[in-house]
Design a protein around this motif. Structure first.
Motif, PDB file in Angstrom:
ATOM      1  N   PHE A  29     -18.206   3.354   7.760  1.00 35.41           N
ATOM      2  CA  PHE A  29     -18.048   4.615   8.439  1.00 35.41           C
ATOM      3  C   PHE A  29     -19.273   5.120   8.849  1.00 35.41           C
ATOM      4  N   GLY A  30     -19.380   5.733  10.022  1.00 34.09           N
ATOM      5  CA  GLY A  30     -20.641   6.692  10.541  1.00 34.09           C
ATOM      6  C   GLY A  30     -19.751   8.089  10.737  1.00 34.09           C
ATOM      7  N   LEU A  31     -20.603   8.809  10.064  1.00 34.05           N
ATOM      8  CA  LEU A  31     -20.268  10.405  10.147  1.00 34.05           C
ATOM      9  C   LEU A  31     -21.153  11.285  10.329  1.00 34.05           C
ATOM     10  N   GLY A  32     -22.622  11.004  11.083  1.00 35.94           N
ATOM     11  CA  GLY A  32     -23.467  11.896  11.085  1.00 35.94           C
ATOM     12  C   GLY A  32     -24.487  11.447   9.901  1.00 35.94           C
ATOM     13  N   CYS A  33     -25.412  12.344   9.662  1.00 40.44           N
ATOM     14  CA  CYS A  33     -26.593  11.955   8.617  1.00 40.44           C
ATOM     15  C   CYS A  33     -25.673  11.545   7.355  1.00 40.44           C
ATOM     16  N   PHE A  34     -26.423  10.341   7.145  1.00 42.23           N
ATOM     17  CA  PHE A  34     -25.858   9.487   6.065  1.00 42.23           C
ATOM     18  C   PHE A  34     -26.195   9.843   4.693  1.00 42.23           C
ATOM     19  N   TRP A  35     -27.050  10.982   4.620  1.00 36.85           N
ATOM     20  CA  TRP A  35     -27.371  11.409   3.193  1.00 36.85           C
ATOM     21  C   TRP A  35     -26.334  12.007   2.627  1.00 36.85           C
ATOM     22  N   GLY A  36     -25.288  13.291   3.329  1.00 35.92           N
ATOM     23  CA  GLY A  36     -24.352  13.757   2.798  1.00 35.92           C
ATOM     24  C   GLY A  36     -22.831  13.021   2.838  1.00 35.92           C
ATOM     25  N   ALA A  37     -22.876  12.291   3.793  1.00 37.85           N
ATOM     26  CA  ALA A  37     -21.631  11.349   4.015  1.00 37.85           C
ATOM     27  C   ALA A  37     -21.543  10.502   2.586  1.00 37.85           C
ATOM     28  N   GLU A  38     -22.813   9.868   2.564  1.00 36.95           N
ATOM     29  CA  GLU A  38     -22.625   8.749   1.219  1.00 36.95           C
ATOM     30  C   GLU A  38     -22.145   9.715  -0.088  1.00 36.95           C
ATOM     31  N   ARG A  39     -22.815  10.702  -0.098  1.00 39.78           N
ATOM     32  CA  ARG A  39     -22.192  11.550  -1.493  1.00 39.78           C
ATOM     33  C   ARG A  39     -20.898  11.978  -1.450  1.00 39.78           C
ATOM     34  N   THR A  40     -20.410  12.237  -0.163  1.00 37.08           N
ATOM     35  CA  THR A  40     -18.962  12.555  -0.262  1.00 37.08           C
ATOM     36  C   THR A  40     -18.022  11.384  -0.494  1.00 37.08           C
ATOM     37  N   PHE A  41     -18.333  10.145  -0.220  1.00 32.30           N
ATOM     38  CA  PHE A  41     -17.823   8.910  -0.651  1.00 32.30           C
ATOM     39  C   PHE A  41     -17.969   8.340  -2.206  1.00 32.30           C
ATOM     40  N   TRP A  42     -19.301   8.606  -2.704  1.00 32.26           N
ATOM     41  CA  TRP A  42     -19.471   8.072  -3.781  1.00 32.26           C
ATOM     42  C   TRP A  42     -18.671   8.964  -5.012  1.00 32.26           C
ATOM     43  N   GLN A  43     -18.354  10.266  -4.466  1.00 34.81           N
ATOM     44  CA  GLN A  43     -17.637  11.239  -5.373  1.00 34.81           C
ATOM     45  C   GLN A  43     -16.293  11.037  -5.661  1.00 34.81           C
ATOM     46  N   THR A  44     -15.681  10.091  -4.824  1.00 29.92           N
ATOM     47  CA  THR A  44     -14.369   9.928  -4.738  1.00 29.92           C
ATOM     48  C   THR A  44     -13.959   8.940  -5.609  1.00 29.92           C
ATOM     49  N   GLU A  45     -12.735   9.082  -6.186  1.00 28.71           N
ATOM     50  CA  GLU A  45     -12.041   8.093  -7.452  1.00 28.71           C
ATOM     51  C   GLU A  45     -11.723   6.719  -6.695  1.00 28.71           C
ATOM     52  N   GLY A  46     -12.062   5.606  -7.298  1.00 26.80           N
ATOM     53  CA  GLY A  46     -11.674   4.684  -6.748  1.00 26.80           C
ATOM     54  C   GLY A  46     -12.808   3.993  -6.031  1.00 26.80           C
ATOM     55  N   VAL A  47     -14.048   4.480  -5.786  1.00 23.09           N
ATOM     56  CA  VAL A  47     -15.176   3.987  -4.873  1.00 23.09           C
ATOM     57  C   VAL A  47     -15.976   3.285  -6.078  1.00 23.09           C
ATOM     58  N   TRP A  48     -16.044   1.967  -5.713  1.00 23.42           N
ATOM     59  CA  TRP A  48     -17.331   1.542  -6.892  1.00 23.42           C
ATOM     60  C   TRP A  48     -18.526   1.302  -6.421  1.00 23.42           C
ATOM     61  N   THR A  49     -19.008   1.205  -5.356  1.00 22.03           N
ATOM     62  CA  THR A  49     -20.283   1.626  -4.953  1.00 22.03           C
ATOM     63  C   THR A  49     -20.465   1.923  -3.515  1.00 22.03           C
ATOM     64  N   THR A  50     -21.403   2.635  -3.105  1.00 21.00           N
ATOM     65  CA  THR A  50     -21.932   2.807  -1.794  1.00 21.00           C
ATOM     66  C   THR A  50     -23.306   2.723  -1.494  1.00 21.00           C
ATOM     67  N   LEU A  51     -23.539   2.609  -0.148  1.00 23.80           N
ATOM     68  CA  LEU A  51     -24.998   2.576   0.211  1.00 23.80           C
ATOM     69  C   LEU A  51     -24.947   2.822   1.686  1.00 23.80           C
ATOM     70  N   VAL A  52     -25.985   3.340   2.256  1.00 28.61           N
ATOM     71  CA  VAL A  52     -26.393   3.691   3.673  1.00 28.61           C
ATOM     72  C   VAL A  52     -27.257   2.832   4.254  1.00 28.61           C
ATOM     73  N   GLY A  53     -26.923   2.605   5.536  1.00 28.67           N
ATOM     74  CA  GLY A  53     -27.563   1.654   6.392  1.00 28.67           C
ATOM     75  C   GLY A  53     -27.443   2.014   7.876  1.00 28.67           C
ATOM     76  N   TYR A  54     -27.778   1.137   8.725  1.00 25.64           N
ATOM     77  CA  TYR A  54     -27.882   1.196  10.233  1.00 25.64           C
ATOM     78  C   TYR A  54     -26.675  -0.099  10.712  1.00 25.64           C
ATOM     79  N   GLN A  55     -25.790   0.656  11.708  1.00 22.61           N
ATOM     80  CA  GLN A  55     -24.778  -0.284  12.117  1.00 22.61           C
ATOM     81  C   GLN A  55     -24.329  -0.247  13.590  1.00 22.61           C
ATOM     82  N   GLY A  56     -23.992  -1.257  14.345  1.00 24.52           N
ATOM     83  CA  GLY A  56     -23.373  -0.948  15.656  1.00 24.52           C
ATOM     84  C   GLY A  56     -24.319  -1.041  16.867  1.00 24.52           C
ATOM     85  N   GLY A  57     -25.482  -1.601  16.431  1.00 20.91           N
ATOM     86  CA  GLY A  57     -26.630  -1.784  17.539  1.00 20.91           C
ATOM     87  C   GLY A  57     -26.966  -2.950  17.784  1.00 20.91           C
TER      88      GLY A  57
END
Length: 221
Positions: A51-79
């Motif tokens: 997913f891309g939803l703006g600055c990845f710092w806050g976006a990643e935290r939103t997902f790692w706090q979600t039950e059932g998420v095993w891991t998260t990492l940020v990166g660059y995609q789509g270019g």
């Protein structure tokens, strides 16, 4: 001259920076919050969502706090640029957006639930920006890994557009595209789990205040 255009614009493949055949930096082995490996291969049965939803710092935290998420990492995609750096992505000359890779257990959280979280955690109508963050690297995107994800993303997008329109908001600009051929390049170590390392750091996450309907896409089989 490209860097000083008033309105952000994606580069063409010819305009994009060339990049490099190998990463210019290493990536930490483990998630600082979940204590799981950042890079694959991942355990059998887990699935990947991008997913891309703006600055990845806050976006990643939103997902790692979600039950059932095993891991998260940020990166660059789509270019176009291979193995870009943060500075190169911020130049607007790579074509990448800031993305979050979410590795999840479909027995504990559905892709549909992740899509709901995605839509509600940002404003998908803003084009090449999120709030005060302006640039092509802040565009909204869903990069799908199979036909089931594609169908779910498109159906949830269309359903969310209906409620956004009813609320007097604009047209969704989110790109829904296959992850195949759009390599996810992990970002530098300091960007991984940034808000765990910097609890008072910049978040940048903010939605429209409009709820995304549930039950708008078939569950994964």
């Amino acid at each position: 001259m490209f860097l000083h255009r008033r309105t952000p614009q994606l580069p063409t493949p010819e305009q994009a920076l060339r990049g490099r055949p190998e990463p210019a930096f290493g990536v930490p082995e483990r998630h600082t919050v979940l204590d799981t490996p950042l890079l694959g291969p991942y355990p059998e049965g887990l699935r990947v969502a991008d997913f891309g939803l703006g600055c990845f710092w806050g976006a990643e935290r939103t997902f790692w706090q979600t039950e059932g998420v095993w891991t998260t990492l940020v990166g660059y995609q789509g270019g176009y640029t291979e193995h870009p750096t943060y500075e190169e992505v911020c130049s607007g000359l790579t074509g990448h957006t800031e993305a979050v890779r979410v590795v999840y257990d479909p027995e504990r959280v559905s892709y549909e639930s992740l899509l709901k979280l995605f839509w509600e955690s940002h404003d998908p109508t803003q084009g090449f920006r999120q709030g005060n963050d302006v640039g092509t690297q802040y565009r909204s995107a869903v990069y799908v890994h199979d036909p089931a994800q594609a169908a779910a993303a498109e159906r949830s997008r269309d359903a969310y557009q209906q409620v956004l329109t009813a609320a007097g908001l604009g047209t969704i600009t989110t790109e829904v595209l296959p992850a195949e051929g759009r390599t996810f390049y992990p970002a530098e170590g300091p960007h991984q789990q940034y808000l765990d390392k910097n609890p008072n750091g910049y978040c940048g996450i903010g939605g429209t205040g409009v709820s995304c309907p549930v039950g708008v896409a078939p569950a994964e089989g």
